[in-house]
Design a protein around this motif. Structure first.
Motif, mmCIF file in Angstrom:
data_model
loop_
_atom_site.group_PDB
_atom_site.id
_atom_site.type_symbol
_atom_site.label_atom_id
_atom_site.label_comp_id
_atom_site.label_asym_id
_atom_site.label_seq_id
_atom_site.Cartn_x
_atom_site.Cartn_y
_atom_site.Cartn_z
ATOM 1 N N SER A 13 24.536 23.132 53.968
ATOM 2 C CA SER A 13 24.871 21.717 54.045
ATOM 3 C C SER A 13 23.705 20.893 53.506
ATOM 4 C CB SER A 13 25.190 21.308 55.481
ATOM 5 O OG SER A 13 26.369 21.942 55.938
ATOM 6 N N TYR A 14 23.974 20.153 52.436
ATOM 7 C CA TYR A 14 22.984 19.294 51.781
ATOM 8 C C TYR A 14 23.211 17.854 52.249
ATOM 9 C CZ TYR A 14 22.738 23.320 48.599
ATOM 10 O OH TYR A 14 22.612 24.587 48.068
ATOM 11 N N VAL A 15 22.119 17.111 52.458
ATOM 12 C CA VAL A 15 22.233 15.782 53.056
ATOM 13 C C VAL A 15 21.493 14.740 52.216
ATOM 14 C CG1 VAL A 15 21.856 14.405 55.139
ATOM 15 C CG2 VAL A 15 22.340 16.855 55.341
ATOM 16 N N TRP A 16 22.173 13.603 52.002
ATOM 17 C CA TRP A 16 21.606 12.477 51.262
ATOM 18 C C TRP A 16 21.754 11.199 52.073
ATOM 19 C CZ3 TRP A 16 24.537 16.327 49.267
ATOM 20 C CH2 TRP A 16 24.054 17.033 48.160
ATOM 21 N N SER A 56 19.841 16.449 40.445
ATOM 22 C CA SER A 56 20.580 15.804 39.363
ATOM 23 C C SER A 56 21.525 14.699 39.817
ATOM 24 C CB SER A 56 21.373 16.850 38.573
ATOM 25 O OG SER A 56 22.420 17.389 39.351
ATOM 26 N N LEU A 57 22.038 14.775 41.039
ATOM 27 C CA LEU A 57 23.077 13.830 41.461
ATOM 28 C C LEU A 57 22.559 12.420 41.677
ATOM 29 C CD1 LEU A 57 25.031 16.012 44.065
ATOM 30 C CD2 LEU A 57 25.331 15.874 41.584
ATOM 31 N N LEU A 58 21.263 12.270 41.910
ATOM 32 C CA LEU A 58 20.708 10.972 42.315
ATOM 33 C C LEU A 58 20.008 10.223 41.199
ATOM 34 C CD1 LEU A 58 19.156 11.990 45.743
ATOM 35 C CD2 LEU A 58 21.461 11.174 45.260
ATOM 36 N N ILE A 59 19.996 10.750 40.014
ATOM 37 C CA ILE A 59 19.264 10.117 38.915
ATOM 38 C C ILE A 59 19.740 8.681 38.728
ATOM 39 C CG2 ILE A 59 18.800 10.179 36.430
ATOM 40 C CD1 ILE A 59 19.117 13.234 36.591
ATOM 41 N N GLY A 60 18.810 7.737 38.852
ATOM 42 C CA GLY A 60 19.133 6.326 38.672
ATOM 43 C C GLY A 60 19.726 5.654 39.891
ATOM 44 N N LEU A 61 19.883 6.374 40.999
ATOM 45 C CA LEU A 61 20.445 5.798 42.224
ATOM 46 C C LEU A 61 19.354 5.631 43.274
ATOM 47 C CD1 LEU A 61 23.739 7.902 42.639
ATOM 48 C CD2 LEU A 61 23.410 5.773 41.359
ATOM 49 N N ASP A 62 19.467 4.602 44.084
ATOM 50 C CA ASP A 62 18.489 4.355 45.146
ATOM 51 C C ASP A 62 18.913 5.085 46.416
ATOM 52 O OD1 ASP A 62 16.291 3.361 46.440
ATOM 53 O OD2 ASP A 62 17.205 1.405 46.879
ATOM 54 N N ILE A 63 19.021 6.386 46.290
ATOM 55 C CA ILE A 63 19.470 7.258 47.371
ATOM 56 C C ILE A 63 18.548 8.464 47.400
ATOM 57 C CG2 ILE A 63 21.392 8.658 48.253
ATOM 58 C CD1 ILE A 63 23.277 6.745 46.733
ATOM 59 N N ASN A 64 18.301 9.018 48.578
ATOM 60 C CA ASN A 64 17.346 10.110 48.731
ATOM 61 C C ASN A 64 18.018 11.412 49.145
ATOM 62 O OD1 ASN A 64 15.096 8.169 48.517
ATOM 63 N ND2 ASN A 64 15.773 7.519 50.543
ATOM 64 N N TYR A 65 17.517 12.511 48.607
ATOM 65 C CA TYR A 65 17.903 13.828 49.107
ATOM 66 C C TYR A 65 17.001 14.148 50.287
ATOM 67 C CZ TYR A 65 18.208 18.892 49.471
ATOM 68 O OH TYR A 65 18.367 20.174 49.951
ATOM 69 N N LEU A 66 17.578 14.362 51.471
ATOM 70 C CA LEU A 66 16.788 14.543 52.687
ATOM 71 C C LEU A 66 16.461 15.992 52.993
ATOM 72 C CD1 LEU A 66 18.516 11.991 55.096
ATOM 73 C CD2 LEU A 66 16.661 11.622 53.453
ATOM 74 N N GLY A 67 17.322 16.912 52.544
ATOM 75 C CA GLY A 67 17.099 18.318 52.839
ATOM 76 C C GLY A 67 18.412 19.024 53.116
ATOM 77 N N GLN A 68 18.304 20.222 53.648
ATOM 78 C CA GLN A 68 19.490 21.054 53.843
ATOM 79 C C GLN A 68 19.339 21.919 55.088
ATOM 80 O OE1 GLN A 68 18.631 22.732 49.954
ATOM 81 N NE2 GLN A 68 18.517 24.792 50.847
ATOM 82 N N SER A 69 20.480 22.454 55.526
ATOM 83 C CA SER A 69 20.472 23.366 56.668
ATOM 84 C C SER A 69 21.610 24.357 56.499
ATOM 85 C CB SER A 69 20.631 22.585 57.981
ATOM 86 O OG SER A 69 21.893 21.939 58.031
#
Length: 263
Positions: free
Chosen positions: A195-198, A154-167
């Protein structure tokens, strides 16, 4: 959470600054900037044991009254001067009274999502260096209300940013770090964190320790982190469940916010 020793780090919303102090054992002052939401007076009154003086006496920069939802806060930093921005266990402060809560246009769920979306957006707009990995890291708990924010989607809707994954977040990697209550001097139980990474730039293959959770696969419900559904009947039963209807309401409220958002 794996951090390269060459990266320039900014911590935000670091309560009593114990996380930044733990990082100072790994990064020199030239590579670590800390920031807190509170003023110097408030943080010293709120947390009897805080690391403000220790960090400053060791020549680390600490920005006070840093609000991640305000562009003016991000503009305090040199443009494109950071490789990684870290927000540990974020949560909006509680409302002072019921009247203030009722005056809010948006739900608490929406306000927390807005906090994190603006964190990611402004970090990329102002401080993350395109020549570096451009990482935003949010560490959060896998329990309510945190797991109801749909962080991955939900956080990236409309943004040119990627969710990379988590650890998994291992607090023992950061000796002395204490997770504090957002409003008072209380040590929160060290529950497991993720930890979530974008990033607008880096791809997940460059960070092999990151994994994508199974509930983002097909035949799952990413809202509820449920599945896989073996039959259409299973999927329908889930969609009719109280949990899914509640998450769907959160999603609809979030969509309503995004329609009037001005970034």
């Amino acid at each position: 959470m794996k951090l390269d020793k060459q990266w320039r780090i900014l911590t935000v919303g670091d309560g009593d600054l114990s996380f930044s102090l733990a990082l100072s054992a790994q990064f020199p002052p030239s590579q670590l900037t800390a920031s807190i939401y509170d003023s110097k007076q408030v943080v010293t009154e709120k947390y009897a044991k805080n690391s403000l003086h220790q960090l400053q006496s060791n020549q680390y920069t600490v920005l006070t009254e840093f609000d991640v939802t305000l562009e003016s806060s991000w503009q305090k930093l040199a443009k494109q001067s950071i490789d990684v921005v870290i927000f540990q266990f974020p949560l909006i402060p509680a409302f002072d009274n019921y009247h203030d809560f009722k005056q809010q246009t948006y739900s608490v769920n929406t306000l927390n999502r807005r906090l994190l979306r603006l964190f990611i957006y402004y970090a990329h707009k102002y401080v993350l260096d395109p020549e570096g990995p451009m990482l935003c890291i949010i560490t959060s708990k896998d329990v309510k209300p945190y797991c109801e924010w749909d962080l991955e989607s939900s956080l990236l809707i409309g943004l040119d940013i990627n969710y990379l994954g988590q650890s998994p977040f291992n607090i023992s990697d950061f000796p002395g770090y204490k997770i504090r209550n957002v409003d008072r001097d209380k040590h929160v139980k060290d529950t497991s964190g993720i930890s979530y990474v974008w990033s607008a730039k880096t791809h997940s293959q460059d960070l092999p320790h990151l994994k994508l959770p199974h509930y983002l696969d097909a035949n799952h419900c990413s809202f509820c982190r449920a599945g896989p559904f073996l039959t259409e009947r299973d999927k329908l039963a889930h969609n009719n469940s109280k949990k899914h209807k509640n998450m769907l309401l959160h999603h609809q409220n979030w969509q309503a916010y995004l329609k009037v958002e001005s970034l």
